[in-house]
Structures are given as structure tokens and as C-alpha cells.
Enzyme design. Structure first.
Site, mmCIF file in Angstrom:
data_model
loop_
_atom_site.group_PDB
_atom_site.id
_atom_site.type_symbol
_atom_site.label_atom_id
_atom_site.label_comp_id
_atom_site.label_asym_id
_atom_site.label_seq_id
_atom_site.Cartn_x
_atom_site.Cartn_y
_atom_site.Cartn_z
ATOM 1 N N HIS A 66 71.801 57.172 22.136
ATOM 2 C CA HIS A 66 72.025 55.855 22.711
ATOM 3 C C HIS A 66 73.542 55.463 22.425
ATOM 4 O O HIS A 66 74.214 55.983 21.540
ATOM 5 C CB HIS A 66 71.451 54.627 22.057
ATOM 6 C CG HIS A 66 71.776 54.332 20.421
ATOM 7 N ND1 HIS A 66 72.792 53.534 20.029
ATOM 8 C CD2 HIS A 66 71.228 54.870 19.163
ATOM 9 C CE1 HIS A 66 72.795 53.467 18.721
ATOM 10 N NE2 HIS A 66 71.798 54.182 18.102
ATOM 11 N N ASP A 177 77.412 55.890 14.413
ATOM 12 C CA ASP A 177 75.940 55.613 14.839
ATOM 13 C C ASP A 177 76.220 54.778 16.256
ATOM 14 O O ASP A 177 76.684 53.505 15.954
ATOM 15 C CB ASP A 177 75.282 54.641 13.865
ATOM 16 C CG ASP A 177 73.942 54.161 14.027
ATOM 17 O OD1 ASP A 177 73.453 54.547 15.276
ATOM 18 O OD2 ASP A 177 73.590 53.276 13.568
ATOM 19 N N GLU A 209 70.450 49.977 22.254
ATOM 20 C CA GLU A 209 69.132 50.332 21.135
ATOM 21 C C GLU A 209 69.125 49.655 20.009
ATOM 22 O O GLU A 209 68.190 49.294 19.513
ATOM 23 C CB GLU A 209 69.666 52.085 20.909
ATOM 24 C CG GLU A 209 68.510 52.587 19.934
ATOM 25 C CD GLU A 209 68.926 52.300 18.442
ATOM 26 O OE1 GLU A 209 67.961 52.729 17.769
ATOM 27 O OE2 GLU A 209 69.969 51.835 18.155
ATOM 28 N N GLU A 210 70.489 49.034 19.780
ATOM 29 C CA GLU A 210 70.609 48.346 18.472
ATOM 30 C C GLU A 210 69.994 47.017 18.323
ATOM 31 O O GLU A 210 69.622 46.338 17.390
ATOM 32 C CB GLU A 210 72.223 48.097 18.235
ATOM 33 C CG GLU A 210 72.686 49.606 18.056
ATOM 34 C CD GLU A 210 72.644 50.005 16.518
ATOM 35 O OE1 GLU A 210 71.743 49.497 15.723
ATOM 36 O OE2 GLU A 210 73.137 51.203 15.967
ATOM 37 N N ASP A 232 70.001 60.601 16.846
ATOM 38 C CA ASP A 232 70.440 59.480 16.019
ATOM 39 C C ASP A 232 71.170 60.011 14.597
ATOM 40 O O ASP A 232 70.923 61.040 14.464
ATOM 41 C CB ASP A 232 69.437 58.512 15.820
ATOM 42 C CG ASP A 232 69.983 56.901 15.961
ATOM 43 O OD1 ASP A 232 71.086 56.834 15.522
ATOM 44 O OD2 ASP A 232 69.378 56.082 16.554
ATOM 45 N N HIS A 320 76.357 51.545 9.080
ATOM 46 C CA HIS A 320 76.746 50.241 9.742
ATOM 47 C C HIS A 320 77.784 49.714 8.993
ATOM 48 O O HIS A 320 77.891 48.458 8.743
ATOM 49 C CB HIS A 320 75.360 49.515 9.615
ATOM 50 C CG HIS A 320 74.448 49.527 10.800
ATOM 51 N ND1 HIS A 320 73.493 48.610 11.117
ATOM 52 C CD2 HIS A 320 74.151 50.798 11.417
ATOM 53 C CE1 HIS A 320 72.997 49.023 12.275
ATOM 54 N NE2 HIS A 320 73.003 50.382 12.375
#
Length: 345
Positions: A66, A177, A209-210, A232, A320
Site C-alpha cells: 500500500h 508504514d 489501506e489505512e 507491510d 504511526h
């Protein structure tokens, strides 16, 4: 190791639904590696590489990587030029204090700062100092005052403004990410070289994707893979304050062979196949499970009549945040196992 490519991927802004600049970067990079490249209606980039040897019924192997990073979309601009945002992706508000950001507008990128509304520490009450604001309480200041509305519109993209750096054996950046996966989707195919593989390879650089594996679902229905590999990051909680049973991965111990998360349970035979290759070729690995969260491999597993699926992941500390950290050797191991699997798939 092509760190320059990873740097360009990480530093290019692209939140869910606004991945176009990342997609353009990837498209220019992969043209020599694939036979067909197309952008689907949702904005995912789907790249196909035909078998390099004659096989009666080649299997379709799909790598899902992604492109989007967590970020924000402008939701409101006050008369005085303060910008409020909606998150696209999961944020811990404790990590948002005093951040530099980029607002991407039709006229170009504008730098700004993000802070919560309210009184600063000098005049705050003891109760106010203890409070962790909600994401909705943070505002962005571009320094333009009332002129902000002349440049910024509701729906414009906001991303964190942090460069990629190398420290010791680690790489630190925002958006690892999942630009890590984009890097792997490119470099694993590059590592194949002129190998005469028998499978039909599809690498999907997916969008959104998120916010729910959205691009992976549509891309997987289009490709209808026999095997789906979700690529990922995952947690590396090998840090102070986290119990051993919750660490998920340890950095420097190899790629993560991902067998379960909230979105899927990996195909047992496929896990064993990849594990056998890793052992034979002495590629370091660790089996991983994630208590919560998901990845694009789940979408491939459930598309159309279904597919066998597994995850290949890279353990990431401080996920994140703008200080996401990976170990170079884990990234290399992920590249090597993907190339090794594709050579014999």
C-alpha cells in the site's frame, strides 16, 4: 541497498485517497521491470510481469504494497486562518504535539505547524497540563493569517514534515508504514533480474489501506490471484515498557513471516513453504502475529473465489509516528525472501 529510493518514497506525501504523487514516483521507477502497468479506477497501480519460462498454467502471485501514509484532510478554515483537520488513518494524539506539517494544495506545498488549541504551559492550569487533547482539537497554522483561505481548500492533504535519516544500523522516517512495502515491491522484482520464473507476477501498489484495505480489495478482484502476499510493516515493541509477550518482533532478527492479525489467518502450507526457503537460504526470519490491525493480504485472500495468502512484514519501532524505525538487515531479509520465493513459485 537503495536507500535513496526509500528516502524519496517516504518523503513524498500521499495520504489515503491522495496517493497520486507516490504513484507517479513508483510508475517511473518500475517501467523497465514489468510488461504491463495500469492505474485502476480507485488509483492503485497494478503492474504485471509475465512468466519468463513456458508453463502450462502459471500461478498468479500477487504482492500487495500500500502507498498511503496516515495523515489528515483539511476539514475547516477559520476566518483568522487556523486549519482544522480530519485524520485519515490511526493517530495517537500524544504524538502530535508541536509538529511541522505540509499542506498540499492545488498551488503547491505549504509548510506549517500543528499544535493543540488552548493555553500554553505558562498560563495553563494543572488540570489542563495533564490533559491529552483529541485529534479534533489540534490546529494548523501556516503563518498566512486571513490569506490562508486564498490558498487552502477543504479536502486538501496534510502530512508530517520530517526527513528520512540513517542512525547506526537503523533507518528512521515518517511513512515507513508503508513505503517499506513499496520499496520491497520494486526491489524484490529488481532482484529477480533475468531469472526464468514460472509464475505470473502482479505487484499492486494499493491505495487507501489505512482506512480499510479499500484499494487492495478492488485490485484483488481484478487480478484474482492464486497467491496473495501482503507486504507491510508490523510492530517491533522490543523497547522499554512493553512485556516480552507483546513485542511482536525483535529488530535485527529478520523479516516477519506473518501468520495472523485481525484481518486474516495465513495459509498454513504457504507459511511452511516460505519458512523452508528461508531456512535453506539462511535468510533470517521470525514468525509474527498481531493482536489488532490488518494488512492487504487479507483482501487478496477474500477476493473473488479466494486465494492462499500470507504476510511478509518488517518490524518497526514507534509505528504511526514521525520516528518510525526499521533495521536495515530486516528490510534486506524481506527483499531476499520475496525474490527467492518468486524465483520458484
Amino acid at each position: 541497498m537503495n536507500v535513496d529510493l526509500l528516502r524519496r518514497l517516504c518523503e513524498t506525501p500521499g495520504v489515503p485517497g491522495h496517493e497520486y504523487r507516490v504513484r507517479e514516483l513508483i510508475e517511473a521507477e518500475v517501467k523497465p521491470l514489468f510488461d504491463d502497468i495500469a492505474v485502476d479506477p480507485m488509483g492503485s497501480l497494478i503492474c504485471r510481469r509475465e512468466p519468463r519460462k513456458k508453463v502450462k498454467q502459471p500461478r498468479k502471485v500477487m504482492l500487495l504494497c500500500h502507498m498511503d501514509e496516515i495523515g489528515f484532510l483539511v476539514s475547516h478554515i477559520t476566518d483568522k486562518g487556523f486549519i482544522y483537520v480530519h485524520p485519515v488513518g490511526g493517530f495517537d494524539a500524544r504524538n502530535l504535539f508541536s509538529r511541522r506539517v505540509v499542506v498540499t494544495t492545488d498551488g503547491g506545498d505549504l509548510k506549517g505547524v500543528m499544535n493543540p488549541g488552548g493555553r500554553p504551559i505558562h498560563i495553563a492550569t494543572p488540570e489542563e497540563r495533564k490533559k491529552v487533547p483529541e485529534v479534533s482539537e489540534f490546529v494548523i497554522d501556516l503563518g498566512l493569517g486571513e490569506k490562508t483561505r486564498d490558498h487552502v481548500k477543504v479536502g486538501d492533504m496534510v502530512t508530517m514534515d520530517e526527513p528520512l535519516i540513517e542512525i547506526g544500523d537503523k533507518i528512521v522516517s515518517k511513512a515507513l508504514d508503508n513505503r517499506v512495502a513499496c520499496w520491497l515491491g520494486i526491489e524484490a522484482i529488481r532482484a529477480l533480474g533475468k531469472v526464468k520464473h514460472g509464475c505470473e507476477i502482479h505487484v499492486a501498489f494499493t491505495c487507501q489501506e489505512e482506512v480499510g484495505l479499500r484499494g487492495a480489495r478492488t485490485a484483488s478482484f481484478a487480478v484474482k490471484p492464486d497467491i496473495g502476499i501482503g507486504i507491510d510493516t508490523t510492530l517491533a515493541c522490543d523497547t522499554p515498557g512493553v512485556p516480552e509477550q507483546d513485542r511482536t518482533t525483535q529488530q535485527g532478527k529478520g523479516f516477519g513471516l506473518h501468520v495472523k492479525d485481525s484481518s486474516f489467518i495465513a495459509d498454513r502450507q504457504l507459511v511452511n513453504e516460505i519458512e523452508a526457503i528461508a531456512v535453506k537460504q539462511k535468510i533470517p526470519y521470525q514468525r509474527t502475529m498481531l493482536r489488532a490491525g490488518g494488512q492487504d493480504g487479507a483482501a487478496a485472500q477474500q477476493a473473488a473465489a479466494g486465494a492462499r495468502a500470507v504476510g511478509i512484514v518488517v518490524g518497526t519501532r514507534y509505528i504511526h509516528t514521525v520516528t518510525e524505525m526499521i533495521h536495515r538487515s530486516d528490510l534486506e531479509a524481506a527483499r531476499d525472501i520475496l525474490a527467492a520465493y518468486l524465483k520458484q513459485a
